[in-house]
Every structure is written in structure tokens, then in C-alpha cells.
Design a protein around this motif. Structure first.
Motif, PDB file in Angstrom:
ATOM      1  N   LEU A 143      -3.401   0.647   9.077  1.00  0.00           N
ATOM      2  CA  LEU A 143      -2.684  -0.624   8.851  1.00  0.00           C
ATOM      3  C   LEU A 143      -3.526  -1.559   7.978  1.00  0.00           C
ATOM      4  N   PRO A 144      -2.914  -2.148   6.962  1.00  0.00           N
ATOM      5  CA  PRO A 144      -3.685  -3.009   6.065  1.00  0.00           C
ATOM      6  C   PRO A 144      -4.178  -4.257   6.798  1.00  0.00           C
ATOM      7  N   PHE A 145      -5.402  -4.606   6.562  1.00  0.00           N
ATOM      8  CA  PHE A 145      -6.046  -5.813   7.110  1.00  0.00           C
ATOM      9  C   PHE A 145      -6.098  -5.822   8.643  1.00  0.00           C
ATOM     10  N   ILE A 146      -5.960  -4.654   9.279  1.00  0.00           N
ATOM     11  CA  ILE A 146      -6.068  -4.634  10.744  1.00  0.00           C
ATOM     12  C   ILE A 146      -7.527  -4.895  11.156  1.00  0.00           C
ATOM     13  N   PHE A 147      -8.469  -4.434  10.315  1.00  0.00           N
ATOM     14  CA  PHE A 147      -9.887  -4.669  10.613  1.00  0.00           C
ATOM     15  C   PHE A 147     -10.454  -5.673   9.612  1.00  0.00           C
ATOM     16  N   PRO A 148     -10.918  -6.844  10.092  1.00  0.00           N
ATOM     17  CA  PRO A 148     -11.460  -7.822   9.147  1.00  0.00           C
ATOM     18  C   PRO A 148     -12.773  -7.364   8.521  1.00  0.00           C
ATOM     19  N   ASP A 149     -13.511  -6.514   9.212  1.00  0.00           N
ATOM     20  CA  ASP A 149     -14.786  -6.037   8.668  1.00  0.00           C
ATOM     21  C   ASP A 149     -15.192  -4.734   9.377  1.00  0.00           C
ATOM     22  N   GLU A 150     -16.318  -4.183   8.950  1.00  0.00           N
ATOM     23  CA  GLU A 150     -16.785  -2.903   9.519  1.00  0.00           C
ATOM     24  C   GLU A 150     -17.055  -3.021  11.019  1.00  0.00           C
ATOM     25  N   ALA A 210       4.749   2.850   3.610  1.00  0.00           N
ATOM     26  CA  ALA A 210       5.596   1.681   3.922  1.00  0.00           C
ATOM     27  C   ALA A 210       5.089   0.422   3.237  1.00  0.00           C
ATOM     28  N   TYR A 211       3.762   0.183   3.281  1.00  0.00           N
ATOM     29  CA  TYR A 211       3.319  -1.089   2.686  1.00  0.00           C
ATOM     30  C   TYR A 211       3.413  -1.066   1.165  1.00  0.00           C
ATOM     31  N   HIS A 266      -8.242  -0.561 -14.299  1.00  0.00           N
ATOM     32  CA  HIS A 266      -8.418  -1.800 -13.520  1.00  0.00           C
ATOM     33  C   HIS A 266      -8.497  -1.492 -12.026  1.00  0.00           C
ATOM     34  N   ILE A 267      -9.589  -1.954 -11.423  1.00  0.00           N
ATOM     35  CA  ILE A 267      -9.756  -1.754  -9.970  1.00  0.00           C
ATOM     36  C   ILE A 267      -9.842  -3.123  -9.297  1.00  0.00           C
ATOM     37  N   ASN A 268      -9.054  -3.310  -8.250  1.00  0.00           N
ATOM     38  CA  ASN A 268      -9.129  -4.530  -7.449  1.00  0.00           C
ATOM     39  C   ASN A 268      -9.839  -4.190  -6.128  1.00  0.00           C
ATOM     40  N   VAL A 269     -10.956  -4.871  -5.882  1.00  0.00           N
ATOM     41  CA  VAL A 269     -11.728  -4.602  -4.653  1.00  0.00           C
ATOM     42  C   VAL A 269     -11.065  -5.370  -3.506  1.00  0.00           C
ATOM     43  N   MET A 270      -9.929  -4.863  -3.105  1.00  0.00           N
ATOM     44  CA  MET A 270      -9.096  -5.593  -2.150  1.00  0.00           C
ATOM     45  C   MET A 270      -9.594  -5.472  -0.710  1.00  0.00           C
ATOM     46  N   ASN A 271     -10.214  -4.346  -0.378  1.00  0.00           N
ATOM     47  CA  ASN A 271     -10.655  -4.094   1.008  1.00  0.00           C
ATOM     48  C   ASN A 271      -9.488  -4.252   1.991  1.00  0.00           C
ATOM     49  N   HIS A 272      -8.342  -3.737   1.617  1.00  0.00           N
ATOM     50  CA  HIS A 272      -7.159  -3.956   2.469  1.00  0.00           C
ATOM     51  C   HIS A 272      -7.095  -2.990   3.647  1.00  0.00           C
ATOM     52  N   ALA A 273      -7.181  -1.690   3.373  1.00  0.00           N
ATOM     53  CA  ALA A 273      -7.061  -0.728   4.477  1.00  0.00           C
ATOM     54  C   ALA A 273      -8.390  -0.017   4.659  1.00  0.00           C
ATOM     55  N   HIS A 274      -8.628   0.453   5.863  1.00  0.00           N
ATOM     56  CA  HIS A 274      -9.898   1.102   6.173  1.00  0.00           C
ATOM     57  C   HIS A 274      -9.743   2.616   6.114  1.00  0.00           C
ATOM     58  N   LEU A 275     -10.769   3.289   5.618  1.00  0.00           N
ATOM     59  CA  LEU A 275     -10.746   4.760   5.610  1.00  0.00           C
ATOM     60  C   LEU A 275     -11.619   5.287   6.745  1.00  0.00           C
ATOM     61  N   SER A 276     -10.945   5.860   7.734  1.00  0.00           N
ATOM     62  CA  SER A 276     -11.643   6.412   8.901  1.00  0.00           C
ATOM     63  C   SER A 276     -11.422   7.911   8.943  1.00  0.00           C
ATOM     64  N   GLU A 285      -2.889 -13.922  -0.193  1.00  0.00           N
ATOM     65  CA  GLU A 285      -1.505 -13.606  -0.582  1.00  0.00           C
ATOM     66  C   GLU A 285      -1.190 -12.122  -0.314  1.00  0.00           C
ATOM     67  N   TRP A 286      -2.138 -11.251  -0.655  1.00  0.00           N
ATOM     68  CA  TRP A 286      -1.956  -9.823  -0.362  1.00  0.00           C
ATOM     69  C   TRP A 286      -1.903  -9.598   1.145  1.00  0.00           C
ATOM     70  N   ARG A 287      -2.804 -10.252   1.864  1.00  0.00           N
ATOM     71  CA  ARG A 287      -2.868 -10.052   3.315  1.00  0.00           C
ATOM     72  C   ARG A 287      -1.531 -10.394   3.970  1.00  0.00           C
ATOM     73  N   GLU A 288      -1.004 -11.554   3.587  1.00  0.00           N
ATOM     74  CA  GLU A 288       0.274 -11.976   4.187  1.00  0.00           C
ATOM     75  C   GLU A 288       1.393 -10.991   3.857  1.00  0.00           C
ATOM     76  N   ALA A 289       1.424 -10.561   2.598  1.00  0.00           N
ATOM     77  CA  ALA A 289       2.490  -9.636   2.185  1.00  0.00           C
ATOM     78  C   ALA A 289       2.364  -8.299   2.908  1.00  0.00           C
ATOM     79  N   LEU A 290       1.144  -7.815   3.033  1.00  0.00           N
ATOM     80  CA  LEU A 290       0.968  -6.483   3.624  1.00  0.00           C
ATOM     81  C   LEU A 290       1.102  -6.503   5.150  1.00  0.00           C
ATOM     82  N   VAL A 291       0.574  -7.539   5.776  1.00  0.00           N
ATOM     83  CA  VAL A 291       0.678  -7.602   7.247  1.00  0.00           C
ATOM     84  C   VAL A 291       2.145  -7.721   7.677  1.00  0.00           C
ATOM     85  N   ALA A 292       2.956  -8.347   6.820  1.00  0.00           N
ATOM     86  CA  ALA A 292       4.383  -8.463   7.134  1.00  0.00           C
ATOM     87  C   ALA A 292       5.054  -7.088   7.237  1.00  0.00           C
TER      88      ALA A 292
END
Ligand code: LMR
Length: 348
Positions: A124-131, A195-196, A242-252, A317-324
Motif C-alpha cells: 500500500l502506498p505511503f502505509i509506512f512513513p519510514d524504514e 489499483a493505485y 526522469h526519475i521521481n524519488v517519491m518513496n511511495h511504496a515499500h519493497l519488502s 499531493e501524491w500521498r493524498e491521491a494514492l492513499v485515497a
């Protein structure tokens, strides 16, 4: 090709003949013990994975080999096969269930095809704020409950391994969610990512990791998302402008073994391997952030791609859109898993 001691010639031939999925082979595996330990012939653990050796997962696998062989005093031989050289994303899980390999560490986005959709909660995007939040959740009760869900599939889940947060890229700048409109974006398998991205107007496509570079190079897809270490070691930054360092979803990753094989390990072997896995997990989790920071530095230094760090307002803005988009997948992932993950994060 080495096989675990005790495999019958029929088993060996079935594997060598690439007969994965053949019912007769599956029957054989059920009818015979996966191995019999003997002093002369070590038990062989084949650990297959899809990244290069110089990634957090690649280094973690080598650490497990080093410690596992040391702690078992030569009773176990651990063969690491990196870079999809044995199996690609989907095939490797089938191979594990059939006993052709004993150990894997797929990203949690790849578990849905075997019917454990709950793992996708970790995507899930932005489910984890940090490591720290990710580590807290996966090492706590919700992480343990997820691993236990694999038992019913003939798989034992041993640990989660960290590989940081995703960036997102294309051949045009992706500054706002609307910039994804109409772009074909490669995903690794998760319906959560599907989905996102779909909700942002993108066209997600599942492509095996080993085929990603070529898919980007030839324009089969326009973009992708992954961690810096995966971009760098697969040279994805060379085919993405172009790369955006969004840090949106975590890779586990979930490190998994064939359960029947694991349960049948001798009493003087399994505890040593568990200890080796615990230490390899601590090691991998400890290096993941630095490995990714170094890879990001190397990508920037290469000058091959414009690396953009979003502003606080853009990220929000990304966080709000993706968490929705959580609501689009809560029926699939399970409301309780989402709630438990959020509670684990808040309890930090
Ligand atoms: C991907 O397919 O993008 C990742 O799961 C690869 C990996 O194992 O890091």
C-alpha cells in the motif's frame, strides 16, 4: 546441477527435464522424503532469486549461505542462484512448491497468484512513513500473522527482508499524479499497485523483473517503479529519462522455504539454519538503507537520468491521491490487515 540427498533419479530427471507443473512429479514429491541427511552427502538448499548479487537481497542470500554452512558444519550446502538464472518471478514460486528449489525471497507483491492476497497490504502506498515503521510492523504480530498464512500453501515464511522505498520513472517528468495519465507502467504483480496506478490514469502491466530493462528500452512500457538499488543494478536509469524519488511504496521480501523440506530437516540442522536466517535478516535490514542511498548517489552521478526529489507539497499531493485508493483494494487485501498495519505504524 546438485540435488538434495535422497532425491530419487526420477525426481532428478523430472527437474532436469524442466517438468515443473507435471502432476506425476508432484505425486513423486509427495510420496518420497525430500532428503535424508547423511554425513557424506550434504543437504542442498537451492536459494533462487531475481536480483543481482550486489543488492540487499543478493547480499542477504550470500550472508545466509556463509552463516548457514558455517553453523551446520558442512551438513548443509547452500547454493545461491541470483539474477533469475533458474526461474523468473512467477515460475520460482511454482518451483518452490514443487520442491525444485528450497528457498526464495520474492517481493511481497508476488504472493497473490498463490492465493495470499493479504501480503499486498505491504505494497500500500505511503502505509509506512519510514524504514523504522516498516521494520516495526513486519517484525511484530502483523508480520508474523502474514508469514503464517503461507503454511496452508506448503510454504514456511521465515523472515521479511528490507529493500527500501520505490521511486517512479518515465521518459517525461512525473511531478503530479496527473502526469501518469495514459502511461504504460510496469508493475511486478501486485493488484494494489495495479489499483493505485490505474486510479491515476496509468495503464499498469505485469512484466517479469528479468524482462524489465528490455521492456523499457523497446517501449513496451513507458515507465516503472522500483527501489534505487534495483534501478541501478538493472541499469533502468539508463532507459528512463526522469526519475521521481517519491518513496511511495515499500519493497519488502518474504524469505520462504518449501515447508515439507524445512519441517523434515534434522534436529541438529534446522536450529542452526534458523540462527543463520535471523542473523542474515538483521544484516540485510541493516544494509538496505545505505545500499539504496549509495545506488541513488550512483544514479545521480551517472547523469543518465534526471533525478527529482519532490517538494513537501508535491509529495503530499501524491500521498493524498494514492492513499485515497486504499478503498479500492480493502476488499481484496482485507480491512483487518490494513487496520493492523496502520496500528503497528502508529504504535511506534
Ligand atoms: C520487482 O519485480 O520489481 C522486484 O520484486 C524485484 C526484486 O525482487 O527486488
Amino acid at each position: 546441477m546438485a540435488f538434495a540427498a535422497g532425491w530419487t533419479p526420477a525426481c532428478r530427471n523430472a527437474v532436469l527435464g524442466g517438468a515443473i507443473g507435471v502432476a506425476a512429479f508432484a505425486g513423486l514429491l509427495l510420496a518420497t522424503s525430500p532428503f535424508q541427511a547423511s554425513a557424506q552427502q550434504p543437504i542442498v538448499i537451492k536459494f533462487s532469486h531475481v536480483t543481482t548479487p550486489d543488492t540487499p537481497k543478493g547480499k542477504g542470500a550470500e550472508k545466509f549461505k556463509e552463516l548457514g554452512e558455517k553453523y551446520t558444519g558442512g551438513k548443509v550446502k547452500i547454493e545461491v542462484y541470483p539474477n533469475s538464472q533458474l526461474y523468473k518471478d512467477k515460475e520460482e514460486i511454482e518451483a518452490l512448491q514443487l520442491g525444485a528449489v528450497q528457498m526464495l525471497a520474492p517481493s511481497t507483491s508476488k504472493f497473490a497468484p498463490i492465493g495470499v492476497k493479504e501480503f499486498e497490504g505491504l505494497d500500500l502506498p505511503f502505509i509506512f512513513p519510514d524504514e523504522a515503521a516498516y521494520l516495526k510492523a513486519t517484525k511484530g504480530p502483523v508480520g508474523k500473522a502474514l508469514l503464517q498464512k503461507l503454511d496452508a500453501k506448503g510454504i514456511a515464511g521465515l523472515a521479511f527482508w528490507d529493500n527500501g522505498f520505490h521511486m517512479i520513472s518515465a521518459n517525461k517528468p512525473l511531478r503530479k499524479p496527473k502526469d501518469l495519465q495514459g502511461l504504460k507502467i510496469r508493475i511486478s504483480g501486485s493488484k494494489v499497485a495495479d489499483a493505485y496506478l490505474r486510479a491515476m490514469g496509468a495503464l499498469p502491466q505485469i512484466i517479469a523483473f528479468s524482462e524489465l530493462y528490455q521492456a523499457l528500452q523497446t517501449g513496451v512500457v513507458d515507465g516503472c517503479e522500483n527501489t534505487p538499488s534495483n534501478y541501478y543494478t538493472q541499469k533502468l536509469h539508463e532507459v528512463q529519462k526522469h526519475i521521481n524519488v517519491m518513496n511511495h511504496a515499500h519493497l519488502s521480501y518474504a524469505v520462504i522455504v518449501n515447508k515439507r523440506f524445512w519441517d523434515a530437516l534434522p534436529a541438529d540442522v534446522r536450529p542452526q539454519l534458523e540462527k543463520a536466517m535471523q542473523e542474515a535478516t538483521d544484516y540485510t535490514d541493516a544494509i538496505a538503507s545505505k545500499e539504496n542511498a549509495d545506488a541513488l548517489g550512483a544514479i545521480k552521478a551517472s547523469g543518465k537520468s534526471e533525478v527529482y526529489e519532490p517538494t513537501k507539497a508535491e509529495r503530499e499531493e501524491w500521498r493524498e491521491a494514492l492513499v485515497a485508493t486504499y478503498k479500492n483494494v480493502e476488499g481484496r487485501v482485507g480491512k483487518d490487515i490494513i487496520r493492523d498495519l496502520q496500528a503497528a505504524v502508529l504504535s511506534q
